[in-house]
Design an enzyme around this catalytic site. Structure first.
Site, PDB file in Angstrom:
ATOM      1  N   PRO A  92       6.604 -35.496   5.131  1.00  0.00           N
ATOM      2  CA  PRO A  92       6.719 -34.890   3.822  1.00  0.00           C
ATOM      3  C   PRO A  92       7.162 -35.902   2.768  1.00  0.00           C
ATOM      4  O   PRO A  92       8.048 -36.704   3.020  1.00  0.00           O
ATOM      5  CB  PRO A  92       7.818 -33.837   3.998  1.00  0.00           C
ATOM      6  CG  PRO A  92       8.030 -33.667   5.450  1.00  0.00           C
ATOM      7  CD  PRO A  92       7.583 -34.923   6.098  1.00  0.00           C
ATOM      8  N   GLU A 113      12.755 -36.191  16.933  1.00  0.00           N
ATOM      9  CA  GLU A 113      13.506 -37.115  16.079  1.00  0.00           C
ATOM     10  C   GLU A 113      12.679 -37.310  14.799  1.00  0.00           C
ATOM     11  O   GLU A 113      12.593 -36.411  13.987  1.00  0.00           O
ATOM     12  CB  GLU A 113      13.740 -38.413  16.858  1.00  0.00           C
ATOM     13  CG  GLU A 113      14.697 -39.371  16.201  1.00  0.00           C
ATOM     14  CD  GLU A 113      14.764 -40.677  16.980  1.00  0.00           C
ATOM     15  OE1 GLU A 113      15.855 -41.249  17.047  1.00  0.00           O
ATOM     16  OE2 GLU A 113      13.739 -41.150  17.497  1.00  0.00           O
ATOM     17  N   GLU A 147      21.981 -42.480  16.048  1.00  0.00           N
ATOM     18  CA  GLU A 147      22.060 -43.734  16.807  1.00  0.00           C
ATOM     19  C   GLU A 147      22.117 -44.966  15.897  1.00  0.00           C
ATOM     20  O   GLU A 147      22.729 -45.964  16.239  1.00  0.00           O
ATOM     21  CB  GLU A 147      20.892 -43.833  17.775  1.00  0.00           C
ATOM     22  CG  GLU A 147      19.541 -43.924  17.088  1.00  0.00           C
ATOM     23  CD  GLU A 147      18.382 -43.601  18.027  1.00  0.00           C
ATOM     24  OE1 GLU A 147      18.525 -42.685  18.844  1.00  0.00           O
ATOM     25  OE2 GLU A 147      17.343 -44.266  17.924  1.00  0.00           O
TER      26      GLU A 147
HETATM   27  C1  NOJ Z   1      15.409 -43.963  21.265  1.00  0.00           C
HETATM   28  C2  NOJ Z   1      15.919 -42.577  21.174  1.00  0.00           C
HETATM   29  O1  NOJ Z   1      15.921 -42.119  19.838  1.00  0.00           O
HETATM   30  C3  NOJ Z   1      17.300 -42.543  21.743  1.00  0.00           C
HETATM   31  O2  NOJ Z   1      17.876 -41.272  21.552  1.00  0.00           O
HETATM   32  C4  NOJ Z   1      17.238 -42.928  23.198  1.00  0.00           C
HETATM   33  O3  NOJ Z   1      18.547 -42.975  23.687  1.00  0.00           O
HETATM   34  C5  NOJ Z   1      16.586 -44.291  23.365  1.00  0.00           C
HETATM   35  N1  NOJ Z   1      15.354 -44.352  22.661  1.00  0.00           N
HETATM   36  C6  NOJ Z   1      16.324 -44.634  24.813  1.00  0.00           C
HETATM   37  O4  NOJ Z   1      15.332 -43.798  25.331  1.00  0.00           O
END
Ligand code: NOJ
Length: 687
Positions: free
Chosen positions: A200, A484, A490
């Site tokens: 979007p 995601e 992260e």
């Molecule tokens: C990227 C993902 O967004 C994350 O959540 C995951 O821990 C790592 N890849 C390893 O698979």
């Protein structure tokens, strides 16, 4: 129901009788304009063919929102549906129905639109329908192309669809074709500064209208990105195959819907159901096996480098550690425990060596059978993890067995992953040599879809990381529960961080496409280690607010168990907050500045409210008119402490309780980088 269609340029007698069949010769002579208005006559779409080219236009209360914008498809190996067109038929209908979501931001969704179907024909008897569905809050159109007996297979070389905006609107956007896919901080610029953007894509006009361009029902097609072709025009730019073609079709096909949401307030974009409504109903039948809920897991500890995905002394997915998480989940009412790094393939450079992943072979220190039994005895389920690092052939060759293996261990949800350094996926091409496909082209759209469908056969829900963007397919495939598709938590562990304004941007951009597995709830914000090594740019109250603001039916409590147990009063909110809602109201907000959202629990009468700001402090006044009138509620308020701020004092929180009702107006003070979270539980009738 033909009352919304008018054929301008035709004799009055014809338009009044609603005659919608226009002969080709009449069309070219009179250049009729077909018109369809939304149910309450807020938006109006007009369609015409001019000099053999199809175009449409959108206005709101008579004021143009889109100028004449091109329509059409060009094939590289069959007659195109782009030039030399005539309108040969049109038809309208209206629909007003209501459907139920098995899980979602709201239980009931009203689907009320006026449809105009325009059939155009070109050379060699080639024809297609352009179908417009016009809602009061936006519209979508798609091409429906019948089979062509002379060209069983056709390759789309170019889709001509345009959005010709009426000004150089302020735009919030992310670039397309970038190595980290959708994982960038949103840019804000005039429309003229956009080059190629993903959707979007959000805009605000000088007149104060809010717009969102996206697509719905992206199935067996390439993702639409938007190319700036000048003059405030964005044109569909389909992510190509490695051979340069855009979409490979066979027989009849329909494109995804190209959509525009139009709202008077920024929150109107969040409240719109346009994308879901343009998707087909549930194709899976009984989906009572799906389990929305909260989960914890072996995850953050790897991102903050306390343990590893790889085997060895620091292997996170070992039996004892997973047992600890199962105990924690059972004690505090979480339904799932995600375990990453459980299977063979993580040792060495796992991003480069995708072919080493084995999806039915656990590491020796992970007793999957025993853990599945243990979890079951505690009323908890393991959440599976399939990191593919883009090794599509390797994953697909194991797919059915991998899903069956998880099902046999009582798993009901799997997180998948497609980490690649450059957004390109290697496959063996037709010539037997490796070629590289974009992660958002038709090849991968097909793959993501295949995974969801195979998972459904095993009664498993999918949470895709590094996904194709959400286009509302959760309506048709309700087991595609979350994904995601933006910078999640992260990034705060190992990058320069998302910054204090990220969520207030996400709410009006990425989140308009559907649920996000952001993985909220980091509680260790103020320890020496957290301040030194991470960039969380959030207060504690804001971490709580994310559970309401960022919708996901699978919602993680991402921090380590000990960090929750160290702050039991704040943790209570995460224990209470549900992940499945009866109703949702976006109450207030401005793109990139702040947002306030209220949601009602699907399984009780409780309401929850989340508010997040940006780097500036803010005093909000929130009328509680969404609460049931005549009912007294206990408001459990989790607010930023008076001296809280994301950079200097992130953990200062003020937890209080007071009685309120629907007539109250709450003052909410958001610290810089802060937020607020509230639970409203009914306690009786107003006296
Ligand atoms: C990227 C993902 O967004 C994350 O959540 C995951 O821990 C790592 N890849 C390893 O698979």
């Amino acid at each position: 129901m033909h009352r919304f269609t008018r054929l301008r340029g035709l004799p009055a007698r014809l338009s009044m009788t609603g005659l919608l069949m226009v002969s080709a010769s009449l069309a070219s002579a009179a250049e009729p304009v077909l018109t369809v208005a939304s149910p309450d006559h807020v938006l109006t779409v007009q369609v015409q063919v001019r000099d053999g080219q199809a175009q449409y236009q959108l206005s709101r209360f008579g004021v143009p929102v889109l100028d004449w914008s091109r329509l059409g498809l060009q094939f590289s190996d069959a007659p195109s549906l782009a030039d030399g067109l005539n309108i040969v038929a049109s038809a309208t209908r209206t629909v007003d129905d209501t459907w139920q979501q098995p899980w979602g931001e709201r239980q009931w969704i009203r689907n009320r639109f006026s449809e105009l179907r325009v059939t155009v024909a070109g050379a060699d008897e080639a024809a297609m329908a352009v179908v417009f569905r016009v809602y009061d809050e936006g519209f979508g159109f798609r091409y429906e192309v019948p089979a062509d007996a002379k060209h069983a297979k056709r390759t789309i070389g170019n889709e001509l669809s345009e959005f010709a905006f009426t000004g150089d609107h302020t735009t919030w956007w992310n670039g397309a074709y970038l190595p980290n896919r959708y994982e960038y901080l949103y840019r804000q610029s005039p429309l003229s500064a956009v080059w190629k953007a993903v959707t979007p894509l959000t805009m605000k006009t000088a007149q104060g209208l809010y717009l969102s361009v996206h697509e719905a029902a992206l199935l067996d097609y390439a993702e639409m990105t938007l190319e700036n072709v000048g003059g405030n025009r964005l044109k569909a730019d389909l992510v190509p195959w490695s051979d340069g073609s855009k979409v490979k079709t066979e027989g009849a096909f329909a494109t995804p819907w190209r959509t525009l949401t139009v709202a008077e307030r920024a929150t109107g974009l969040i409240d719109s159901d346009l994308i879901l409504n343009l998707n087909e109903p549930n194709a899976l039948g009984d989906v009572s096996w799906l389990e929305p809920g909260k989960y914890v897991g072996v995850w953050w500890e790897m991102h903050i480098r306390k343990s590893t995905w790889a085997s060895g002394d620091r292997h996170g997915a070992n039996t004892a550690n997973v047992k600890r998480f199962i105990d924690f989940a059972a004690k505090y009412g979480f339904k799932g425990v995600l375990v990453e790094g459980w299977n063979v393939g993580w040792d060495g450079d796992w991003i480069a060596n995708s072919e080493l992943f084995k999806f039915t072979t656990p590491y020796p220190d992970y007793d999957f059978d025993g853990l599945a039994r243990y979890a079951k005895s505690k009323g908890v389920r393991i959440i599976g993890h399939h990191e593919t690092s883009g090794g599509i052939a390797n994953y697909e060759s194991q797919l059915d067995a991998a899903m069956a293996y998880m099902q046999a261990h009582d798993v009901r949800a799997i997180k998948t992953g497609y980490v690649k350094q450059n957004g390109l996926i290697e496959r063996i091409g037709d010539a037997g040599k490796p070629v590289h496909e974009w992660q958002h082209g038709q090849f991968m759209v097909r793959h993501y879809q295949k995974v969801v469908e195979v998972a459904a056969k095993h009664r498993i829900a999918i949470n895709t990381h590094e996904p194709i963007k959400d286009t509302g397919l959760r309506r048709t495939y309700p087991n595609w529960m979350t994904r995601e598709g933006a910078r999640g938590q992260e990034y705060n562990a190992w990058s320069e961080g998302n910054g204090p304004g990220h969520i207030a941007n996400l709410a009006f951009t990425r989140m308009l496409s559907g649920p996000m597995d952001f993985t909220p709830g980091i509680f260790d914000l103020g320890s020496d280690e957290a301040l030194r090594e991470r960039n969380l740019s959030s207060t504690l109250a804001k971490q709580l607010a994310l559970y309401v603001v960022l919708y996901s039916p699978l919602q993680m409590a991402a921090d380590l168990p000990e960090n929750y147990e160290a702050k039991p009063a704040a943790f209570q909110f995460i224990r209470d907050v549900p992940a499945d809602w009866a109703q949702t109201r976006a109450l207030d907000g401005e793109i990139g500045d702040f947002v306030v959202i209220a949601r009602q629990d699907r399984n009780s009468r409780d309401w929850y409210l989340g508010a997040v700001g940006d780097e500036n402090g803010r005093l909000l006044r929130v009328p509680l008119g969404f609460l049931e009138s005549g009912v007294r509620y206990r408001a459990q308020i989790y607010a930023d402490g008076v001296d809280a701020s994301w950079d200097k004092n992130p953990e200062a929180i003020d937890i209080s309780s007071r009685e309120v009702n629907s007539n109250a107006v709450l003052s909410l003070r958001l610290a810089p980088g802060g937020g607020a979270a509230i639970r409203f539980a009914p306690i009786g009738a107003v006296k």
